[in-house]
Design a protein around this motif. Structure first.
Motif, PDB file in Angstrom:
ATOM      1  N   LEU A 155       4.246  -8.163   6.683  1.00 49.21           N
ATOM      2  CA  LEU A 155       4.132  -7.506   7.986  1.00 49.21           C
ATOM      3  C   LEU A 155       4.387  -6.008   7.884  1.00 49.21           C
ATOM      4  N   THR A 156       5.337  -5.600   7.054  1.00 44.31           N
ATOM      5  CA  THR A 156       5.557  -4.165   6.849  1.00 44.31           C
ATOM      6  C   THR A 156       4.336  -3.513   6.216  1.00 44.31           C
ATOM      7  N   ALA A 157       3.728  -4.229   5.264  1.00 46.34           N
ATOM      8  CA  ALA A 157       2.538  -3.701   4.589  1.00 46.34           C
ATOM      9  C   ALA A 157       1.374  -3.539   5.558  1.00 46.34           C
ATOM     10  N   ILE A 158       1.156  -4.550   6.408  1.00 41.66           N
ATOM     11  CA  ILE A 158       0.016  -4.465   7.324  1.00 41.66           C
ATOM     12  C   ILE A 158       0.225  -3.367   8.357  1.00 41.66           C
ATOM     13  N   ILE A 159       1.494  -3.128   8.751  1.00 40.39           N
ATOM     14  CA  ILE A 159       1.776  -2.033   9.674  1.00 40.39           C
ATOM     15  C   ILE A 159       1.454  -0.698   9.003  1.00 40.39           C
ATOM     16  N   GLY A 160       1.929  -0.519   7.764  1.00 43.00           N
ATOM     17  CA  GLY A 160       1.671   0.733   7.058  1.00 43.00           C
ATOM     18  C   GLY A 160       0.197   0.966   6.799  1.00 43.00           C
ATOM     19  N   MET A 161      -0.505  -0.086   6.338  1.00 43.56           N
ATOM     20  CA  MET A 161      -1.922   0.060   5.987  1.00 43.56           C
ATOM     21  C   MET A 161      -2.791   0.265   7.220  1.00 43.56           C
ATOM     22  N   ASP A 162      -2.570  -0.560   8.239  1.00 43.21           N
ATOM     23  CA  ASP A 162      -3.392  -0.427   9.448  1.00 43.21           C
ATOM     24  C   ASP A 162      -3.088   0.867  10.198  1.00 43.21           C
ATOM     25  N   SER A 163      -1.833   1.322  10.155  1.00 37.98           N
ATOM     26  CA  SER A 163      -1.492   2.584  10.817  1.00 37.98           C
ATOM     27  C   SER A 163      -2.172   3.755  10.116  1.00 37.98           C
ATOM     28  N   LEU A 164      -2.205   3.711   8.779  1.00 40.74           N
ATOM     29  CA  LEU A 164      -2.904   4.757   8.036  1.00 40.74           C
ATOM     30  C   LEU A 164      -4.400   4.718   8.330  1.00 40.74           C
ATOM     31  N   HIS A 165      -4.939   3.517   8.421  1.00 36.21           N
ATOM     32  CA  HIS A 165      -6.358   3.334   8.737  1.00 36.21           C
ATOM     33  C   HIS A 165      -6.689   3.887  10.125  1.00 36.21           C
ATOM     34  N   THR A 166      -5.902   3.497  11.131  1.00 37.50           N
ATOM     35  CA  THR A 166      -6.190   3.963  12.492  1.00 37.50           C
ATOM     36  C   THR A 166      -5.838   5.436  12.683  1.00 37.50           C
ATOM     37  N   ASN A 167      -4.910   5.938  11.888  1.00 35.33           N
ATOM     38  CA  ASN A 167      -4.616   7.371  11.920  1.00 35.33           C
ATOM     39  C   ASN A 167      -5.844   8.168  11.503  1.00 35.33           C
ATOM     40  N   LEU A 168      -6.511   7.713  10.458  1.00 30.98           N
ATOM     41  CA  LEU A 168      -7.760   8.356  10.027  1.00 30.98           C
ATOM     42  C   LEU A 168      -8.813   8.274  11.132  1.00 30.98           C
ATOM     43  N   VAL A 170      -3.671  -9.739   4.404  1.00 33.17           N
ATOM     44  CA  VAL A 170      -2.674  -8.765   3.944  1.00 33.17           C
ATOM     45  C   VAL A 170      -2.825  -8.535   2.447  1.00 33.17           C
ATOM     46  N   PHE A 171      -2.916  -9.618   1.683  1.00 35.42           N
ATOM     47  CA  PHE A 171      -3.023  -9.498   0.228  1.00 35.42           C
ATOM     48  C   PHE A 171      -4.307  -8.773  -0.166  1.00 35.42           C
ATOM     49  N   PHE A 172      -5.406  -9.069   0.519  1.00 35.04           N
ATOM     50  CA  PHE A 172      -6.683  -8.424   0.196  1.00 35.04           C
ATOM     51  C   PHE A 172      -6.604  -6.919   0.456  1.00 35.04           C
ATOM     52  N   LYS A 173      -6.020  -6.548   1.597  1.00 34.99           N
ATOM     53  CA  LYS A 173      -5.887  -5.120   1.910  1.00 34.99           C
ATOM     54  C   LYS A 173      -4.935  -4.431   0.939  1.00 34.99           C
ATOM     55  N   VAL A 174      -3.873  -5.140   0.547  1.00 36.60           N
ATOM     56  CA  VAL A 174      -2.937  -4.571  -0.425  1.00 36.60           C
ATOM     57  C   VAL A 174      -3.658  -4.247  -1.728  1.00 36.60           C
ATOM     58  N   MET A 175      -4.527  -5.155  -2.178  1.00 33.85           N
ATOM     59  CA  MET A 175      -5.264  -4.909  -3.427  1.00 33.85           C
ATOM     60  C   MET A 175      -6.215  -3.728  -3.277  1.00 33.85           C
ATOM     61  N   ILE A 176      -6.823  -3.574  -2.104  1.00 35.58           N
ATOM     62  CA  ILE A 176      -7.685  -2.409  -1.872  1.00 35.58           C
ATOM     63  C   ILE A 176      -6.876  -1.117  -1.963  1.00 35.58           C
ATOM     64  N   PHE A 177      -5.694  -1.105  -1.346  1.00 38.96           N
ATOM     65  CA  PHE A 177      -4.843   0.082  -1.389  1.00 38.96           C
ATOM     66  C   PHE A 177      -4.322   0.340  -2.797  1.00 38.96           C
ATOM     67  N   GLN A 178      -4.122  -0.728  -3.590  1.00 44.13           N
ATOM     68  CA  GLN A 178      -3.680  -0.548  -4.968  1.00 44.13           C
ATOM     69  C   GLN A 178      -4.793   0.061  -5.822  1.00 44.13           C
ATOM     70  N   ILE A 179      -5.994  -0.454  -5.664  1.00 44.66           N
ATOM     71  CA  ILE A 179      -7.121  -0.028  -6.504  1.00 44.66           C
ATOM     72  C   ILE A 179      -7.661   1.337  -6.073  1.00 44.66           C
TER      73      ILE A 179
END
Length: 426
Positions: free
Chosen positions: A195-208, A88-97
């Motif tokens: 968990l909220t972050a992973i839902i948002g990030m993975d949903s955006l990823h799978t939406n693409l 989760v933290f690693f993906k958050v940093m990717i979305f931040q950068i």
């Protein structure tokens, strides 16, 4: 483009905006450019506070693992939570950068669908509706699963007086007030936000990814409809108004007529060339997608192997303790279902991109033989030979084979841990 198709594309935009809103509310995105300077400053502080809380939780988990390294049950208990929060933290940093790159990629992907739908051949609405429904079902399904996982992790775990729901080692005594409240706040905040972050990030990823499938599906129909016969059949299909005219409004009839007019534009060469250009654009978009998300998906694959193995081991270890069984069962279900869906979408992208060659062949190009047609067919076949892959670093490709390989690896580690535990008990 028909009003129905335009509405589906608008729904995709709204769903993507909802995913971003998830990230905004938990402080892991950015405010709109027209926000006030004070709001941006406060949001910046909020963002750093959330990141620090997550980092503190990771450090306390790691400290507990290191201090109890000789106790396999504690190490695996902490390890499955640690593996989850790390990804989760690693993906958050990717979305931040790479936030601006992600927004641009999202716009380019939806615009690519829009460009394809400007020259309808019939069936675009059905393809969009199918994947829009899939996006909604998975988004709300995973959101529900995440909600129950938060409850299970924080409130269903049996703890003794003064203990925290998640094992961790803090530099203060968490059995006393107010340190217990501080420790619980750190854990509750990290679990909920994570968990909220992973839902948002993975949903955006799978939406693409689903939008890629939309474009591949529409491209396949466009290639098939390049010939005069294919185009004529599609028009006849749309023009079958003898029995339905009384049920259709005048605006619907006008939309159908506009679709027929769009299909009549240009001959075989122009239609085929347009489809090749759309295919090239999709190749470039997926290349950018892999550059942005490949590293995060690689960490996801490694983390999923650890999470499934350690969570399965813990579920077997605490069998009979109802609350802990619920906790690890939900955690295991979340890890496996998340990995399965990501790999399934990647597998579908591979399959549909490979099927474009067959669609090009079914364009009945033999009825339009010429030097120009031959060059276009050769060019399109060259592009189609390059199967589209959603990558996870240099070692993984998102596919069902990868999913099965990870399950096998997880089971091997699970068997090793079970053997070590049995030898330790003896």
């Amino acid at each position: 483009m028909s009003q129905r198709t335009a509405n589906f594309l608008q729904q995709f935009r709204k769903l993507s905006a909802l995913h971003i809103t998830y990230l905004k509310y938990i402080g892991l995105w950015a405010l709109d450019s027209d926000s006030s300077a004070l709001s941006k400053c406060l949001y910046f502080v909020y963002n750093k506070f959330i990141l620090i809380i997550m980092l503190v939780f990771m450090v306390t988990l790691l400290a507990d693992i290191c201090s109890n390294f000789d106790d396999l049950s504690i190490v695996t208990d902490d390890g499955c939570i640690f593996a989850g929060i790390v990804v989760v933290f690693f993906k958050v940093m990717i979305f931040q950068i790479r936030r601006e790159q992600i927004v641009r990629l999202l716009h380019e992907t939806i615009d690519g669908c829009d460009q394809l739908c400007k020259f309808p051949v019939g069936g675009e609405g059905e393809i969009l509706n199918k994947y829009l429904l899939l996006c909604r079902v998975t988004f709300y399904g995973f959101s529900t699963l995440a909600f129950f996982l938060v409850i299970a992790l924080l409130f269903l775990v049996p703890v003794e007086d003064g203990e925290l729901p998640v094992r961790a080692r803090y530099p203060f005594d968490t059995t006393k007030y107010p340190w217990h409240a501080i420790g619980f706040f750190v854990e509750a905040c990290t679990v909920s936000v994570g968990l909220t972050a992973i839902i948002g990030m993975d949903s955006l990823h799978t939406n693409l990814c689903n939008l890629f499938l939309v474009q591949l599906g529409i491209l396949s129909e466009h290639f098939k409809s390049c010939s005069s016969n294919g185009r004529r059949n599609g028009i006849d299909e749309l023009d079958d108004l003898n029995t339905a005219r009384c049920e259709m409004s005048s605006s619907t009839i006008e939309e159908r007529n506009r679709e027929k007019d769009n299909r009549d534009r240009g001959g075989f060469v122009e239609r085929f060339r347009r489809s090749i250009r759309n295919h090239q654009r999709l190749l470039a978009i997926i290349g950018d997608f892999n550059k942005v998300f490949s590293a995060g998906m690689f960490v996801q694959m490694l983390s999923s192997t650890s999470m499934i193995c350690l969570t399965g081991f813990q579920a077997a270890l605490v069998m009979g303790q109802s609350s802990n069984t619920y906790k690890f069962s939900i955690y295991l279900a979340a890890a496996v279902s998340q990995l399965f869906y990501i790999c399934w979408v990647g597998n579908e992208v591979m399959y549909q991109s490979a099927s474009l060659t067959q669609s090009q062949w079914l364009s009945e190009w033999t009825d339009e033989l010429s030097a120009k047609t031959g060059r276009l067919i050769n060019l399109s076949m060259i592009f189609s030979k390059r199967t589209l892959n959603l990558k996870a670093g240099f070692f993984y490709v998102l596919s069902m084979e990868t999913f099965i390989a990870i399950l096998r690896g997880s089971y091997s580690f699970f068997a090793l841990l079970s053997t070590m535990q049995s030898e330790g008990d003896q």
